[in-house]
Write a protein that holds these residues in place. Structure first.
Motif, short mmCIF file in Angstrom:
data_model
loop_
_atom_site.label_atom_id
_atom_site.label_comp_id
_atom_site.label_asym_id
_atom_site.label_seq_id
_atom_site.Cartn_x
_atom_site.Cartn_y
_atom_site.Cartn_z
N MET A 110 47.15 39.03 61.62
CA MET A 110 47.09 40.02 62.67
C MET A 110 47.77 39.36 63.91
N TYR A 203 40.55 42.27 65.95
CA TYR A 203 41.51 43.80 65.66
C TYR A 203 42.10 44.18 67.66
N GLU A 207 46.10 47.72 66.08
CA GLU A 207 46.06 47.78 64.46
C GLU A 207 44.52 48.62 64.55
#
Length: 246
Positions: A110, A203, A207
């Protein structure tokens, strides 16, 4: 009774062969002898009561006394999509979620992940360690399977993969309306569920927008923000409890 896993091809109608590190552990650490009983699982949900028959150089041969379906496996298959955390946190996450009944764990790259897995060799080394941890935790907790530890996925690939589950959601610290309890109350009778946990930094906004655009519900876990290594086991425990698996 000690429990061990062996490959299905090591099991015949009358005998089971246990190899490598487990064979060494049985002989050198537990100091078991011919005639002692152990539990052996085929990794597919079948447990065997086995009696040690004889020792080889690097294997143990056991006779089969009986077999049965392992009753430790939940009826729902839950997958955790875990943003790659720092240091040894992934080891802890794998161990604890295995104990609680996870079926599959997907490490996810991520935007805010601090850890960078630079090449295939580094990823292979991490996966080997993580799979060993899953195996040890499965033995300790009496599981009927060893959870699958998948290769590292990109966020986009993980998002596409998790949408295959009947129920998918993602805890998000900025969510204030939808509670996990509300999402789980609609989950009676489902067979598959998936949830995603962000890394230490959570996040990023892109995202979050992709999650919402893909139809993944974001949920709040309450007024306290959990660490990434705490969130996965907490959410899994709440999910299993809500679905009568704890």
């Amino acid at each position: 009774m000690p429990k061990f896993f062996t490959a299905r091809e090591n099991i015949t109608e009358t005998e089971i062969r246990i190899e490598s590190e487990d064979a060494k552990h049985i002989r050198k650490v537990l100091r078991l002898s011919p005639g002692d009983e152990i539990t052996v699982c085929d990794g597919r949900g079948i447990d065997y009561t086995a009696v040690i028959d004889r020792f080889g150089d690097s294997e143990i041969i056991c006779g089969i006394r009986d077999s049965r379906v392992c009753d430790a496996e939940p009826k729902i298959a839950v997958t955790l999509y875990q943003g790659l955390p720092k240091a040894s946190k992934m080891d802890y996450i794998i161990q604890k979620t295995t104990e609680l009944g996870i079926v599959r764990i997907v490490p996810v790259r991520m935007a805010r992940c601090v850890v960078k897995v630079e090449n295939a060799a580094a990823e292979k080394k991490k996966l080997e360690r993580w799979r060993k941890i899953a195996g040890e935790a499965a033995k300790q907790s009496g599981r009927g399977i060893v959870p699958e530890i998948c290769e590292i996925m990109s966020f986009e690939a993980a998002l596409e993969d998790m949408r295959r589950a009947e129920l998918c959601f993602a805890p998000y610290e900025c969510e204030s309306e939808t509670r996990l309890k509300t999402v789980l109350s609609d989950a009676a009778g489902i067979k598959t569920a998936a949830f995603m946990i962000g890394p230490e930094g959570g996040y990023d906004i892109a995202e979050y927008e992709k999650l919402r655009g893909a139809g993944v519900r974001t949920v709040t876990l309450g007024r306290r923000i959990l660490r990434t290594e705490t969130a996965g086991e907490a959410v899994l425990a709440m999910t299993m409890y809500s679905l009568d698996e704890i």
